[in-house]
Write a protein that holds these residues in place. Structure first.
Motif, PDB file in Angstrom:
ATOM      1  N   TYR A  75       0.829  -1.204   0.000  1.00  0.00           N
ATOM      2  CA  TYR A  75       0.000   0.000   0.000  1.00  0.00           C
ATOM      3  C   TYR A  75       0.868   1.261   0.000  1.00  0.00           C
ATOM      4  O   TYR A  75       0.576   2.235  -0.696  1.00  0.00           O
ATOM      5  N   ILE A  76       1.944   1.210   0.759  1.00  0.00           N
ATOM      6  CA  ILE A  76       2.859   2.358   0.800  1.00  0.00           C
ATOM      7  C   ILE A  76       3.506   2.579  -0.574  1.00  0.00           C
ATOM      8  O   ILE A  76       3.592   3.711  -1.060  1.00  0.00           O
ATOM      9  N   HIS A  77       3.949   1.506  -1.222  1.00  0.00           N
ATOM     10  CA  HIS A  77       4.543   1.614  -2.555  1.00  0.00           C
ATOM     11  C   HIS A  77       3.587   2.277  -3.539  1.00  0.00           C
ATOM     12  O   HIS A  77       3.967   3.128  -4.338  1.00  0.00           O
ATOM     13  N   GLU A  78       2.337   1.853  -3.486  1.00  0.00           N
ATOM     14  CA  GLU A  78       1.362   2.323  -4.464  1.00  0.00           C
ATOM     15  C   GLU A  78       0.869   3.740  -4.177  1.00  0.00           C
ATOM     16  O   GLU A  78       0.323   4.389  -5.085  1.00  0.00           O
ATOM     17  N   ASN A  79       1.072   4.233  -2.943  1.00  0.00           N
ATOM     18  CA  ASN A  79       0.524   5.548  -2.582  1.00  0.00           C
ATOM     19  C   ASN A  79       1.578   6.503  -2.023  1.00  0.00           C
ATOM     20  O   ASN A  79       1.223   7.530  -1.420  1.00  0.00           O
ATOM     21  N   CYS A  80       2.844   6.182  -2.233  1.00  0.00           N
ATOM     22  CA  CYS A  80       3.894   6.969  -1.576  1.00  0.00           C
ATOM     23  C   CYS A  80       3.981   8.409  -2.083  1.00  0.00           C
ATOM     24  O   CYS A  80       4.523   9.283  -1.395  1.00  0.00           O
ATOM     25  N   LYS A  81       3.449   8.685  -3.274  1.00  0.00           N
ATOM     26  CA  LYS A  81       3.571  10.039  -3.833  1.00  0.00           C
ATOM     27  C   LYS A  81       2.522  11.013  -3.303  1.00  0.00           C
ATOM     28  O   LYS A  81       2.608  12.207  -3.559  1.00  0.00           O
ATOM     29  N   ARG A  82       1.553  10.499  -2.586  1.00  0.00           N
ATOM     30  CA  ARG A  82       0.543  11.402  -2.003  1.00  0.00           C
ATOM     31  C   ARG A  82       0.743  11.508  -0.501  1.00  0.00           C
ATOM     32  O   ARG A  82       1.545  10.767   0.090  1.00  0.00           O
ATOM     33  N   GLU A  83       0.015  12.392   0.121  1.00  0.00           N
ATOM     34  CA  GLU A  83       0.120  12.542   1.573  1.00  0.00           C
ATOM     35  C   GLU A  83      -0.393  11.268   2.239  1.00  0.00           C
ATOM     36  O   GLU A  83      -1.504  10.810   1.965  1.00  0.00           O
ATOM     37  N   LEU A  84       0.418  10.690   3.112  1.00  0.00           N
ATOM     38  CA  LEU A  84       0.093   9.379   3.664  1.00  0.00           C
ATOM     39  C   LEU A  84       0.460   9.350   5.141  1.00  0.00           C
ATOM     40  O   LEU A  84       1.610   9.610   5.511  1.00  0.00           O
ATOM     41  N   SER A  85      -0.500   9.012   5.973  1.00  0.00           N
ATOM     42  CA  SER A  85      -0.250   8.953   7.415  1.00  0.00           C
ATOM     43  C   SER A  85      -0.209   7.514   7.892  1.00  0.00           C
ATOM     44  O   SER A  85      -0.599   6.589   7.169  1.00  0.00           O
ATOM     45  N   ARG A  86       0.265   7.339   9.124  1.00  0.00           N
ATOM     46  CA  ARG A  86       0.294   6.006   9.720  1.00  0.00           C
ATOM     47  C   ARG A  86      -1.111   5.431   9.799  1.00  0.00           C
ATOM     48  O   ARG A  86      -1.331   4.240   9.575  1.00  0.00           O
ATOM     49  N   GLU A  87      -2.078   6.283  10.101  1.00  0.00           N
ATOM     50  CA  GLU A  87      -3.454   5.829  10.237  1.00  0.00           C
ATOM     51  C   GLU A  87      -4.037   5.380   8.880  1.00  0.00           C
ATOM     52  O   GLU A  87      -4.866   4.456   8.829  1.00  0.00           O
ATOM     53  N   ASP A  88      -3.615   6.046   7.806  1.00  0.00           N
ATOM     54  CA  ASP A  88      -4.093   5.629   6.468  1.00  0.00           C
ATOM     55  C   ASP A  88      -3.662   4.191   6.177  1.00  0.00           C
ATOM     56  O   ASP A  88      -4.461   3.376   5.696  1.00  0.00           O
ATOM     57  N   VAL A  89      -2.408   3.910   6.470  1.00  0.00           N
ATOM     58  CA  VAL A  89      -1.882   2.571   6.206  1.00  0.00           C
ATOM     59  C   VAL A  89      -2.562   1.552   7.128  1.00  0.00           C
ATOM     60  O   VAL A  89      -2.941   0.455   6.688  1.00  0.00           O
ATOM     61  N   ALA A  90      -2.710   1.899   8.379  1.00  0.00           N
ATOM     62  CA  ALA A  90      -3.327   0.988   9.338  1.00  0.00           C
ATOM     63  C   ALA A  90      -4.766   0.664   8.944  1.00  0.00           C
ATOM     64  O   ALA A  90      -5.215  -0.487   9.056  1.00  0.00           O
ATOM     65  N   ALA A  91      -5.498   1.691   8.468  1.00  0.00           N
ATOM     66  CA  ALA A  91      -6.887   1.468   8.064  1.00  0.00           C
ATOM     67  C   ALA A  91      -6.958   0.490   6.885  1.00  0.00           C
ATOM     68  O   ALA A  91      -7.893  -0.317   6.789  1.00  0.00           O
ATOM     69  N   HIS A  92      -5.957   0.538   5.998  1.00  0.00           N
ATOM     70  CA  HIS A  92      -5.958  -0.343   4.820  1.00  0.00           C
ATOM     71  C   HIS A  92      -5.834  -1.812   5.229  1.00  0.00           C
ATOM     72  O   HIS A  92      -6.384  -2.686   4.555  1.00  0.00           O
ATOM     73  N   VAL A  93      -5.125  -2.072   6.339  1.00  0.00           N
ATOM     74  CA  VAL A  93      -4.941  -3.469   6.771  1.00  0.00           C
ATOM     75  C   VAL A  93      -5.799  -3.790   8.003  1.00  0.00           C
ATOM     76  O   VAL A  93      -5.596  -4.824   8.647  1.00  0.00           O
TER      77      VAL A  93
END
Length: 529
Positions: free
Chosen positions: A433-451
């Motif tokens: 998820y980080i690889h695919e979205n690294c160019k936009r604003e990304l928080s720890r919570e965004d990644v956590a919500a994805h999993v």
């Protein structure tokens, strides 16, 4: 022509039907039998022109079959194959007039050569028989006899010794001098470039007629010899006497123009050195090798002892890191386009020789193997299908074939990884998820919500498994993307910083130097130069 295949091993019969291009020998779909009894019934119902038969079978041997057929006046061709070399089998086969004796496992080139030779011999016997009845044997067969003589010389079926060649000239009653000067002109077309509406055998026939008419003003001239290899169609033209180099170049260029005009294809002409008849087989081998090494100089005339003008002063290395990023991001089209652009750039600089193309292929596969290993996918299973293997065999023969192979490999790899990811773990999903979205604003919570985890728990698990915090891993992904843009675009450093997800230029520069050891400007300057 009719053909009968006899073997008690059904897979062998199926393999024979599949691997040989029977229509190229003028043979419609062969008849098949799995024992001698059935073979005899088929033989009496519709007498074949050629029989391919296993020697050792439980209900009657191949030797029994040929003896039975010869007793009934059968004068057709006969090719034996067996699992064991045996002098007794071979001598018995020869005594009954067999055309060839092959040992399993069957080798495709040897098998096709044996079939071709048997068909040619059968045609010759029939033609000679008919003409002898009319008393016109020599007059009608002169062209055929000479054509076969030149074919035997080119393929070294007649050993390249002057005394043996002279003996064959006398035996075939040809008006030739064994020491006369000859020049071999090889006209070649890549099979991969011959598309619709051509069937291979029809194209070879059309090319042969065009060459024959253009050079000798007649169809099927005895010194124009069509043949094909695994990757190419060829016409070998034997020209008599020493010919001016400029005249030979004019002949080749004229043939290239005629093929473009009438056959809508690109041919390449190779001119050999002046040799005696004994030197023709060697000249053919060297010209074929020159054609195999020719990746980017097609549609031209080349001389035997003039090397292709590749610039090999500096070896090229594929940017494997860049292609790995595109594979990770599952960008099939970008992978193929980037590879195509690399090859076009190298070709424009005359740097794309066979060694460089092979090196690119090896580096490309290293990226693929690394990704497959990380995703627990077995490469030998993934690339086991016949289409991929055939493309792999042809990949080094031309840029066109290389790109077909690379496109297939990229598609197969990305699709298999996508399937494997359906069962990947939490950390791998987070990294993806980080690889695919690294160019936009990304928080720890965004990644956590994805999993479907809390931020604190994901951070703990991620750090434990990777040794990095989510922020550190995110920055690494962004720097990878930034490095690629620094080399491929003309955007300013500040523009690249914002585009790859960094809030400020200063923070971007700090992270970039920490991870690479140099500033963005220094990295761009050093690698672009």
């Amino acid at each position: 022509m009719r053909c009968l295949l006899i073997d008690d091993d059904i897979p062998t019969v199926e393999a024979l039907l599949r691997i040989v291009n029977w229509s190229s020998f003028g043979i419609r779909e062969p008849m098949t039998a799995y024992n001698i009894q059935d073979a005899k019934l088929l033989f009496e119902a519709e007498r074949p022109d050629l029989i391919l038969c296993d020697i050792e079978m439980p209900r009657g041997s191949g030797l029994d079959m040929i003896e039975w057929a010869r007793d009934r006046g059968y004068g057709g061709g006969f090719i034996f194959f067996t699992c064991h070399e045996s002098f007794e089998f071979a001598s018995a086969a020869i005594s009954y007039g067999a055309d060839a004796y092959l040992v399993k496992p069957l080798d495709k080139p040897k098998l096709e050569a044996a079939v071709g030779k048997a068909v040619d011999a059968l045609k010759m016997r029939r033609m000679l028989g008919e003409y002898s009845k009319l008393g016109l044997s020599w007059l009608k067969n002169k062209t055929w006899v000479e054509k076969n003589f030149w074919r035997d010389v080119l393929t070294a079926a007649i050993s390249p010794r002057e005394d043996l060649i002279q003996s064959e000239i006398r035996k075939r009653e040809l008006e030739l001098s064994v020491r006369g000067d000859c020049v071999l002109l090889l006209v070649g077309a890549q099979k991969s470039q011959i598309g619709d509406p051509w069937d291979g055998s029809i194209f070879l026939y059309a090319l042969s007629n065009l060459v024959s008419e253009a050079l000798f003003r007649q169809v099927d001239h005895e010194r124009v010899l069509p043949y094909q290899t695994e990757f190419a169609f060829y016409n070998a033209v034997i020209l008599e006497g020493s010919i001016d180099a400029e005249r030979l170049r004019e002949i080749g260029e004229r043939l290239i123009r005629l093929c473009e005009q009438y056959l809508k294809c690109t041919i390449t002409c190779y001119v050999g050195e002046t040799v005696s008849i004994a030197g023709l087989s060697r000249a053919r081998e060297e010209l074929e090798q020159l054609d195999a090494a020719n990746l980017i100089f097609r549609g031209k005339v080349h001389r035997q002892n003039e090397p292709l003008a590749y610039d090999t002063t500096e070896r090229y290395a594929l940017d494997m890191e860049r292609f790995e990023v595109m594979f990770v991001q599952r960008e099939k089209v970008q992978i193929v386009n980037a590879l195509k652009k690399e090859l076009e750039t190298l070709a424009a600089r005359n740097k794309l020789d066979p060694a460089t193309l092979h090196a690119i292929r090896e580096d490309f596969m290293q990226v693929v193997y690394s990704l497959l290993l990380r995703n627990h996918i077995q490469a030998h299973r993934l690339f086991a299908d016949e289409t991929i293997q055939q493309l792999a065999q042809q990949a080094d023969s031309s840029v066109f074939d290389f790109m077909k192979w690379a496109q297939a490999i990229a598609g197969k790899t990305i699709d298999s990884i996508r399937e494997a990811l359906k069962s990947e773990g939490v950390v791998e999903k987070a990294k993806r998820y980080i690889h695919e979205n690294c160019k936009r604003e990304l928080s720890r919570e965004d990644v956590a919500a994805h999993v479907y985890l809390t931020g604190d728990y994901l951070a703990k698990v991620f750090k434990s498994e990777t040794g990095l915090t989510l922020k550190e891993y995110l920055n690494e992904c962004r720097i990878h993307a930034a490095k690629q843009q620094l080399l491929e675009s003309r955007a300013s450093v500040s523009e690249i910083a914002l585009e790859t997800g960094f809030d400020t230029l200063s923070y971007f520069s700090t992270v970039f130097k920490k991870l690479t050891g140099e500033t963005p400007l220094a990295y761009r300057s050093r690698h672009k130069s």
